[in-house]
Design a protein around this motif. Structure first.
Motif, mmCIF file in Angstrom:
data_model
loop_
_atom_site.group_PDB
_atom_site.id
_atom_site.type_symbol
_atom_site.label_atom_id
_atom_site.label_comp_id
_atom_site.label_asym_id
_atom_site.label_seq_id
_atom_site.Cartn_x
_atom_site.Cartn_y
_atom_site.Cartn_z
ATOM 1 N N ILE A 225 0.841 -1.200 0.000
ATOM 2 C CA ILE A 225 0.000 0.000 0.000
ATOM 3 C C ILE A 225 0.875 1.249 0.000
ATOM 4 O O ILE A 225 0.585 2.218 -0.714
ATOM 5 C CB ILE A 225 -0.968 -0.013 1.207
ATOM 6 C CG1 ILE A 225 -2.041 -1.083 0.993
ATOM 7 C CG2 ILE A 225 -1.595 1.356 1.411
ATOM 8 C CD1 ILE A 225 -2.924 -1.330 2.191
ATOM 9 N N LYS A 226 1.972 1.247 0.762
ATOM 10 C CA LYS A 226 2.873 2.402 0.780
ATOM 11 C C LYS A 226 3.483 2.637 -0.595
ATOM 12 O O LYS A 226 3.607 3.781 -1.048
ATOM 13 C CB LYS A 226 3.972 2.207 1.822
ATOM 14 C CG LYS A 226 3.488 2.422 3.229
ATOM 15 C CD LYS A 226 4.612 2.294 4.225
ATOM 16 C CE LYS A 226 4.050 2.483 5.624
ATOM 17 N NZ LYS A 226 5.106 2.410 6.641
ATOM 18 N N ARG A 227 3.868 1.556 -1.287
ATOM 19 C CA ARG A 227 4.413 1.705 -2.637
ATOM 20 C C ARG A 227 3.366 2.292 -3.580
ATOM 21 O O ARG A 227 3.671 3.154 -4.414
ATOM 22 C CB ARG A 227 4.901 0.359 -3.169
ATOM 23 C CG ARG A 227 6.250 -0.056 -2.617
ATOM 24 C CD ARG A 227 6.865 -1.184 -3.428
ATOM 25 N NE ARG A 227 6.006 -2.342 -3.540
ATOM 26 C CZ ARG A 227 6.097 -3.439 -2.794
ATOM 27 N NH1 ARG A 227 7.012 -3.513 -1.851
ATOM 28 N NH2 ARG A 227 5.287 -4.444 -2.983
ATOM 29 N N LEU A 228 2.125 1.830 -3.467
ATOM 30 C CA LEU A 228 1.063 2.374 -4.310
ATOM 31 C C LEU A 228 0.824 3.857 -4.021
ATOM 32 O O LEU A 228 0.597 4.651 -4.946
ATOM 33 C CB LEU A 228 -0.235 1.587 -4.103
ATOM 34 C CG LEU A 228 -0.297 0.226 -4.773
ATOM 35 C CD1 LEU A 228 -1.548 -0.518 -4.324
ATOM 36 C CD2 LEU A 228 -0.292 0.378 -6.277
ATOM 37 N N GLU A 229 0.857 4.231 -2.747
ATOM 38 C CA GLU A 229 0.694 5.643 -2.392
ATOM 39 C C GLU A 229 1.794 6.484 -3.017
ATOM 40 O O GLU A 229 1.528 7.563 -3.557
ATOM 41 C CB GLU A 229 0.698 5.819 -0.876
ATOM 42 C CG GLU A 229 -0.545 5.331 -0.188
ATOM 43 C CD GLU A 229 -0.442 5.395 1.322
ATOM 44 O OE1 GLU A 229 0.688 5.440 1.858
ATOM 45 O OE2 GLU A 229 -1.507 5.388 1.973
ATOM 46 N N LEU A 230 3.034 6.024 -2.957
ATOM 47 C CA LEU A 230 4.138 6.758 -3.558
ATOM 48 C C LEU A 230 3.969 6.872 -5.068
ATOM 49 O O LEU A 230 4.227 7.928 -5.656
ATOM 50 C CB LEU A 230 5.468 6.083 -3.220
ATOM 51 C CG LEU A 230 5.937 6.220 -1.783
ATOM 52 C CD1 LEU A 230 7.180 5.365 -1.541
ATOM 53 C CD2 LEU A 230 6.227 7.674 -1.463
ATOM 54 N N LEU A 231 3.523 5.802 -5.692
ATOM 55 C CA LEU A 231 3.297 5.816 -7.131
ATOM 56 C C LEU A 231 2.202 6.817 -7.500
ATOM 57 O O LEU A 231 2.341 7.585 -8.464
ATOM 58 C CB LEU A 231 2.917 4.417 -7.618
ATOM 59 C CG LEU A 231 2.674 4.254 -9.116
ATOM 60 C CD1 LEU A 231 3.950 4.540 -9.885
ATOM 61 C CD2 LEU A 231 2.179 2.856 -9.406
ATOM 62 N N ILE A 232 1.142 6.848 -6.731
ATOM 63 C CA ILE A 232 0.046 7.797 -6.986
ATOM 64 C C ILE A 232 0.530 9.231 -6.798
ATOM 65 O O ILE A 232 0.205 10.115 -7.609
ATOM 66 C CB ILE A 232 -1.159 7.486 -6.082
ATOM 67 C CG1 ILE A 232 -1.812 6.177 -6.524
ATOM 68 C CG2 ILE A 232 -2.167 8.623 -6.093
ATOM 69 C CD1 ILE A 232 -2.833 5.634 -5.542
#
Length: 64
Positions: A38-45
């Motif tokens: 989820i943290k990786r997805l947040e950074l990507l967003i």
């Protein structure tokens, strides 16, 4: 009528508690993995948003 003794029930409870520890450990590991994803997805967003905004600003200033 149940023929189990207190010692039998205590052994069953100990076995159950050992299984619960294994289950809790496994569940915690899965939650930790999910949290990192989820943290990786947040950074990507966030990176995508910054890229889109900077591109829009660049296009707007080129037009003007």
């Amino acid at each position: 009528m149940d023929k189990r003794t207190i010692h039998d029930i205590a052994k069953e409870m100990e076995a159950h508690e050992r299984e619960c520890v294994v289950y809790r450990t496994s569940t915690q590991r899965s939650l930790d993995n999910l949290e990192s994803r989820i943290k990786r997805l947040e950074l990507l967003i966030m990176a995508s948003t910054v890229t889109i905004m900077s591109t829009m600003i660049g296009v707007i200033f080129k037009v003007l």
